[in-house]
Design an enzyme around this catalytic site. Structure first.
Site, PDB file in Angstrom:
ATOM      1  N   ASP A   1      22.664  65.270  52.570  1.00  0.00           N
ATOM      2  CA  ASP A   1      23.584  64.501  51.779  1.00  0.00           C
ATOM      3  C   ASP A   1      24.782  65.274  50.977  1.00  0.00           C
ATOM      4  O   ASP A   1      25.032  66.348  51.086  1.00  0.00           O
ATOM      5  CB  ASP A   1      22.745  64.168  50.268  1.00  0.00           C
ATOM      6  CG  ASP A   1      21.584  63.319  50.568  1.00  0.00           C
ATOM      7  OD1 ASP A   1      21.685  62.752  51.613  1.00  0.00           O
ATOM      8  OD2 ASP A   1      20.544  63.254  49.778  1.00  0.00           O
TER       9      ASP A   1
ATOM     10  N   LYS B   1      26.887  59.943  50.596  1.00  0.00           N
ATOM     11  CA  LYS B   1      26.836  58.480  49.733  1.00  0.00           C
ATOM     12  C   LYS B   1      27.726  58.509  48.571  1.00  0.00           C
ATOM     13  O   LYS B   1      27.523  59.658  47.967  1.00  0.00           O
ATOM     14  CB  LYS B   1      25.682  57.917  49.670  1.00  0.00           C
ATOM     15  CG  LYS B   1      24.541  57.570  50.688  1.00  0.00           C
ATOM     16  CD  LYS B   1      23.355  57.065  50.560  1.00  0.00           C
ATOM     17  CE  LYS B   1      22.361  56.733  51.656  1.00  0.00           C
ATOM     18  NZ  LYS B   1      21.947  57.999  52.093  1.00  0.00           N
TER      19      LYS B   1
ATOM     20  N   MET C   1      22.130  57.864  38.022  1.00  0.00           N
ATOM     21  CA  MET C   1      23.287  56.916  38.523  1.00  0.00           C
ATOM     22  C   MET C   1      23.855  55.823  37.680  1.00  0.00           C
ATOM     23  O   MET C   1      23.920  54.773  37.919  1.00  0.00           O
ATOM     24  CB  MET C   1      22.649  56.258  40.080  1.00  0.00           C
ATOM     25  CG  MET C   1      22.442  57.137  40.893  1.00  0.00           C
ATOM     26  SD  MET C   1      21.587  56.400  42.534  1.00  0.00           S
ATOM     27  CE  MET C   1      19.897  56.430  41.851  1.00  0.00           C
TER      28      MET C   1
END
Length: 267
Positions: free
Chosen positions: A44, A66, A178
Protein backbone atom coordinates in the site's frame (compact mmCIF):
# COMPACT_ATOMS: atom_id res chain seq x y z
CA UNK A 1 11.47 -38.56 -12.46
CA UNK A 2 8.95 -35.70 -12.41
CA UNK A 3 8.29 -33.91 -15.66
CA UNK A 4 8.74 -30.16 -14.98
CA UNK A 5 6.62 -29.29 -18.01
CA UNK A 6 3.57 -31.42 -17.33
CA UNK A 7 3.55 -31.35 -13.52
CA UNK A 8 1.10 -28.75 -12.20
CA UNK A 9 2.48 -25.81 -10.25
CA UNK A 10 1.56 -25.92 -6.58
CA UNK A 11 0.03 -22.56 -5.57
CA UNK A 12 2.25 -20.51 -3.30
CA UNK A 13 1.07 -18.75 -0.16
CA UNK A 14 -0.14 -15.17 -0.07
CA UNK A 15 0.86 -13.51 3.21
CA UNK A 16 -1.41 -10.61 4.20
CA UNK A 17 0.98 -8.72 6.48
CA UNK A 18 0.13 -5.76 8.71
CA UNK A 19 2.84 -3.10 8.46
CA UNK A 20 1.49 -1.07 11.37
CA UNK A 21 0.96 2.70 11.33
CA UNK A 22 4.44 3.66 10.11
CA UNK A 23 7.07 3.21 12.82
CA UNK A 24 9.17 0.17 11.79
CA UNK A 25 9.83 -0.66 15.45
CA UNK A 26 6.14 -1.53 15.80
CA UNK A 27 6.38 -4.37 13.27
CA UNK A 28 5.98 -7.89 14.58
CA UNK A 29 9.01 -10.18 14.41
CA UNK A 30 7.16 -12.35 11.91
CA UNK A 31 6.40 -9.38 9.68
CA UNK A 32 10.07 -8.36 9.62
CA UNK A 33 11.12 -11.89 8.68
CA UNK A 34 8.61 -12.13 5.86
CA UNK A 35 9.54 -8.70 4.47
CA UNK A 36 13.26 -9.50 4.53
CA UNK A 37 12.81 -12.91 2.91
CA UNK A 38 10.23 -11.89 0.30
CA UNK A 39 10.96 -12.01 -3.40
CA UNK A 40 7.74 -10.17 -4.23
CA UNK A 41 6.04 -7.48 -2.11
CA UNK A 42 2.74 -5.86 -3.11
CA UNK A 43 2.36 -2.84 -0.85
CA UNK A 44 0.00 0.00 0.00
CA UNK A 45 0.95 3.66 -0.32
CA UNK A 46 0.76 4.15 3.46
CA UNK A 47 3.58 1.70 4.12
CA UNK A 48 6.52 3.85 5.20
CA UNK A 49 9.79 4.06 3.29
CA UNK A 50 11.62 2.87 6.42
CA UNK A 51 9.63 -0.36 6.37
CA UNK A 52 10.07 -0.90 2.63
CA UNK A 53 13.82 -0.44 3.15
CA UNK A 54 13.82 -3.71 5.12
CA UNK A 55 13.16 -5.64 1.90
CA UNK A 56 15.95 -7.45 0.10
CA UNK A 57 17.61 -5.48 -2.75
CA UNK A 58 16.60 -8.39 -4.98
CA UNK A 59 12.92 -8.17 -4.06
CA UNK A 60 10.36 -6.86 -6.54
CA UNK A 61 8.18 -4.16 -4.99
CA UNK A 62 4.81 -3.38 -6.57
CA UNK A 63 2.88 -0.36 -5.30
CA UNK A 64 -0.91 -0.46 -5.37
CA UNK A 65 -1.30 2.86 -3.57
CA UNK A 66 -4.78 4.24 -3.03
CA UNK A 67 -5.81 7.84 -2.55
CA UNK A 68 -9.25 9.32 -2.05
CA UNK A 69 -11.30 8.84 -5.25
CA UNK A 70 -8.20 7.66 -7.14
CA UNK A 71 -6.75 4.16 -7.08
CA UNK A 72 -3.60 3.17 -8.95
CA UNK A 73 -5.18 -0.28 -9.20
CA UNK A 74 -8.82 -1.21 -8.43
CA UNK A 75 -9.33 -3.68 -5.60
CA UNK A 76 -10.54 -6.37 -7.98
CA UNK A 77 -7.31 -6.03 -9.96
CA UNK A 78 -5.23 -6.29 -6.77
CA UNK A 79 -7.09 -9.48 -5.86
CA UNK A 80 -6.42 -10.90 -9.32
CA UNK A 81 -2.75 -9.91 -9.16
CA UNK A 82 -2.21 -11.75 -5.87
CA UNK A 83 -3.97 -14.85 -7.16
CA UNK A 84 -2.08 -14.84 -10.47
CA UNK A 85 1.33 -14.72 -8.81
CA UNK A 86 0.40 -17.37 -6.25
CA UNK A 87 -0.98 -19.75 -8.90
CA UNK A 88 2.31 -19.35 -10.77
CA UNK A 89 4.12 -20.58 -7.66
CA UNK A 90 5.35 -17.16 -6.56
CA UNK A 91 5.01 -16.50 -2.83
CA UNK A 92 3.63 -13.02 -2.21
CA UNK A 93 3.86 -10.65 0.74
CA UNK A 94 0.88 -8.32 0.58
CA UNK A 95 2.03 -5.49 2.84
CA UNK A 96 -0.77 -3.36 4.25
CA UNK A 97 -0.73 -0.30 6.49
CA UNK A 98 -2.01 -0.92 10.02
CA UNK A 99 -3.75 -4.27 10.40
CA UNK A 100 -5.04 -6.20 7.35
CA UNK A 101 -8.47 -6.76 8.89
CA UNK A 102 -9.18 -3.20 10.11
CA UNK A 103 -10.22 -1.16 7.08
CA UNK A 104 -7.43 -2.83 5.13
CA UNK A 105 -9.61 -4.85 2.73
CA UNK A 106 -7.77 -7.91 3.94
CA UNK A 107 -11.04 -9.79 4.13
CA UNK A 108 -11.71 -9.24 0.43
CA UNK A 109 -8.23 -10.37 -0.57
CA UNK A 110 -8.49 -13.41 1.69
CA UNK A 111 -11.79 -14.39 0.06
CA UNK A 112 -10.30 -14.02 -3.44
CA UNK A 113 -7.38 -16.28 -2.51
CA UNK A 114 -9.63 -18.89 -0.94
CA UNK A 115 -11.94 -18.92 -3.99
CA UNK A 116 -8.94 -19.57 -6.26
CA UNK A 117 -7.56 -22.34 -4.08
CA UNK A 118 -4.59 -20.23 -2.99
CA UNK A 119 -3.23 -20.67 0.56
CA UNK A 120 -3.40 -17.45 2.55
CA UNK A 121 -1.89 -16.46 5.90
CA UNK A 122 -2.78 -13.39 7.96
CA UNK A 123 -0.04 -11.64 9.94
CA UNK A 124 -1.66 -9.02 12.20
CA UNK A 125 -0.22 -5.57 12.66
CA UNK A 126 -0.63 -2.70 15.10
CA UNK A 127 -3.67 -0.82 13.82
CA UNK A 128 -3.46 2.89 13.08
CA UNK A 129 -5.87 3.64 15.93
CA UNK A 130 -3.95 1.61 18.51
CA UNK A 131 -0.54 2.90 17.44
CA UNK A 132 -1.46 6.57 17.05
CA UNK A 133 -3.46 6.66 20.29
CA UNK A 134 -0.56 5.09 22.18
CA UNK A 135 1.92 7.66 20.91
CA UNK A 136 -0.48 10.47 21.80
CA UNK A 137 -0.97 8.87 25.24
CA UNK A 138 -4.69 8.79 24.55
CA UNK A 139 -6.35 5.76 26.20
CA UNK A 140 -9.18 4.58 23.97
CA UNK A 141 -10.83 3.07 27.05
CA UNK A 142 -10.60 4.37 30.60
CA UNK A 143 -12.57 3.39 33.70
CA UNK A 144 -13.52 7.01 34.35
CA UNK A 145 -14.35 7.96 30.77
CA UNK A 146 -15.10 5.09 28.38
CA UNK A 147 -16.00 1.41 28.58
CA UNK A 148 -16.58 0.91 24.85
CA UNK A 149 -14.73 1.83 21.67
CA UNK A 150 -15.94 1.63 18.08
CA UNK A 151 -14.04 1.98 14.79
CA UNK A 152 -15.87 3.41 11.77
CA UNK A 153 -14.90 4.62 8.29
CA UNK A 154 -15.63 8.23 7.48
CA UNK A 155 -16.20 7.65 3.77
CA UNK A 156 -17.02 3.97 3.41
CA UNK A 157 -19.80 3.51 0.83
CA UNK A 158 -21.24 6.92 1.57
CA UNK A 159 -21.33 8.70 4.89
CA UNK A 160 -25.12 9.15 4.85
CA UNK A 161 -25.70 5.40 4.57
CA UNK A 162 -23.91 4.65 7.83
CA UNK A 163 -25.84 4.34 11.09
CA UNK A 164 -23.71 5.62 13.95
CA UNK A 165 -26.54 6.04 16.44
CA UNK A 166 -25.32 5.38 19.97
CA UNK A 167 -21.66 4.99 19.00
CA UNK A 168 -20.49 8.30 20.48
CA UNK A 169 -21.35 10.07 23.70
CA UNK A 170 -21.00 9.56 27.43
CA UNK A 171 -18.90 6.52 28.32
CA UNK A 172 -18.03 5.71 24.71
CA UNK A 173 -15.17 6.34 22.29
CA UNK A 174 -15.64 6.65 18.55
CA UNK A 175 -12.57 6.34 16.30
CA UNK A 176 -13.08 7.51 12.73
CA UNK A 177 -10.75 6.40 9.96
CA UNK A 178 -10.59 8.28 6.64
CA UNK A 179 -12.62 11.18 7.98
CA UNK A 180 -10.52 14.25 7.15
CA UNK A 181 -12.35 15.13 3.94
CA UNK A 182 -15.77 14.72 5.58
CA UNK A 183 -14.96 16.10 9.05
CA UNK A 184 -17.62 18.84 8.92
CA UNK A 185 -20.31 16.37 7.82
CA UNK A 186 -19.20 13.92 10.51
CA UNK A 187 -19.62 16.57 13.21
CA UNK A 188 -23.06 17.54 11.86
CA UNK A 189 -24.09 13.88 11.70
CA UNK A 190 -23.09 13.16 15.30
CA UNK A 191 -24.66 16.34 16.69
CA UNK A 192 -27.88 15.58 14.81
CA UNK A 193 -27.85 12.15 16.49
CA UNK A 194 -27.77 13.84 19.89
CA UNK A 195 -24.06 13.90 20.68
CA UNK A 196 -23.07 17.01 22.66
CA UNK A 197 -21.38 19.71 20.54
CA UNK A 198 -19.03 20.23 23.49
CA UNK A 199 -17.67 16.67 23.48
CA UNK A 200 -13.85 16.64 23.19
CA UNK A 201 -12.33 15.51 19.91
CA UNK A 202 -8.71 14.68 19.08
CA UNK A 203 -7.24 14.45 15.58
CA UNK A 204 -4.16 12.24 15.24
CA UNK A 205 -2.24 13.08 12.07
CA UNK A 206 0.62 10.89 10.75
CA UNK A 207 0.38 8.57 13.74
CA UNK A 208 3.66 7.11 15.14
CA UNK A 209 5.78 8.95 12.57
CA UNK A 210 8.34 11.64 13.23
CA UNK A 211 5.93 14.34 12.03
CA UNK A 212 2.94 13.15 14.05
CA UNK A 213 0.62 15.94 15.18
CA UNK A 214 -2.15 15.67 17.79
CA UNK A 215 -4.80 18.41 17.84
CA UNK A 216 -7.71 18.76 20.25
CA UNK A 217 -10.93 20.73 20.01
CA UNK A 218 -14.69 20.24 20.57
CA UNK A 219 -17.02 18.35 18.28
CA UNK A 220 -18.79 21.50 17.05
CA UNK A 221 -15.44 22.91 15.92
CA UNK A 222 -14.16 19.77 14.19
CA UNK A 223 -14.81 20.73 10.57
CA UNK A 224 -13.49 24.27 10.97
CA UNK A 225 -10.43 23.07 12.87
CA UNK A 226 -9.46 20.53 10.21
CA UNK A 227 -9.63 23.30 7.61
CA UNK A 228 -7.80 26.04 9.52
CA UNK A 229 -5.06 23.69 10.78
CA UNK A 230 -4.65 22.17 7.27
CA UNK A 231 -4.98 18.60 8.55
CA UNK A 232 -4.05 16.02 5.92
CA UNK A 233 -4.38 12.26 5.65
CA UNK A 234 -3.49 9.88 7.11
CA UNK A 235 -5.30 11.12 10.19
CA UNK A 236 -7.71 9.65 12.72
CA UNK A 237 -10.53 11.41 14.56
CA UNK A 238 -11.19 10.32 18.15
CA UNK A 239 -14.49 11.49 19.63
CA UNK A 240 -15.03 11.11 23.36
CA UNK A 241 -14.04 12.17 26.86
CA UNK A 242 -10.83 10.13 26.52
CA UNK A 243 -9.50 12.87 24.23
CA UNK A 244 -8.92 14.96 27.37
CA UNK A 245 -6.08 12.64 28.39
CA UNK A 246 -4.09 13.02 25.17
CA UNK A 247 -0.85 14.92 24.90
CA UNK A 248 -2.28 17.33 22.38
CA UNK A 249 -2.20 20.87 21.10
CA UNK A 250 -5.44 22.59 22.07
CA UNK A 251 -6.70 24.54 19.05
CA UNK A 252 -10.12 25.53 20.33
CA UNK A 253 -9.54 29.25 20.92
CA UNK A 254 -10.77 30.47 17.56
CA UNK A 255 -14.07 28.64 17.91
CA UNK A 256 -14.59 29.88 21.48
CA UNK A 257 -13.99 33.47 20.39
CA UNK A 258 -16.52 33.17 17.58
CA UNK A 259 -19.11 31.68 19.91
CA UNK A 260 -18.58 34.48 22.47
CA UNK A 261 -18.77 37.11 19.74
CA UNK A 262 -22.01 35.61 18.45
CA UNK A 263 -23.51 35.60 21.95
CA UNK A 264 -22.63 39.27 22.39
CA UNK A 265 -24.26 40.14 19.08
CA UNK A 266 -27.47 38.30 20.09
CA UNK A 267 -27.70 40.01 23.51
Amino acid sequence: MADPVSDPVVPATVHLVGAGPGDPELLTIKAVRLIRDARLIVHDGLVSDEILALASPDAELISVAKQRSRHSMPQEAINALLVRFALAGESVVRLKGGDPFIFGRGGEEMEACRAAGVPVEIVPGVSAAIGAAAQAQLPLTHRDASSAVTFVAGQCKGLRDQDWSGLAGKGRTLVIYMGVATAAQIADKLIADGVSPGLPVAVLENGTRADMRTLRTLLADLGDMVAREAVVSPALIVVGEVARYALAQDVLAGWVQRQEYGAEMRS
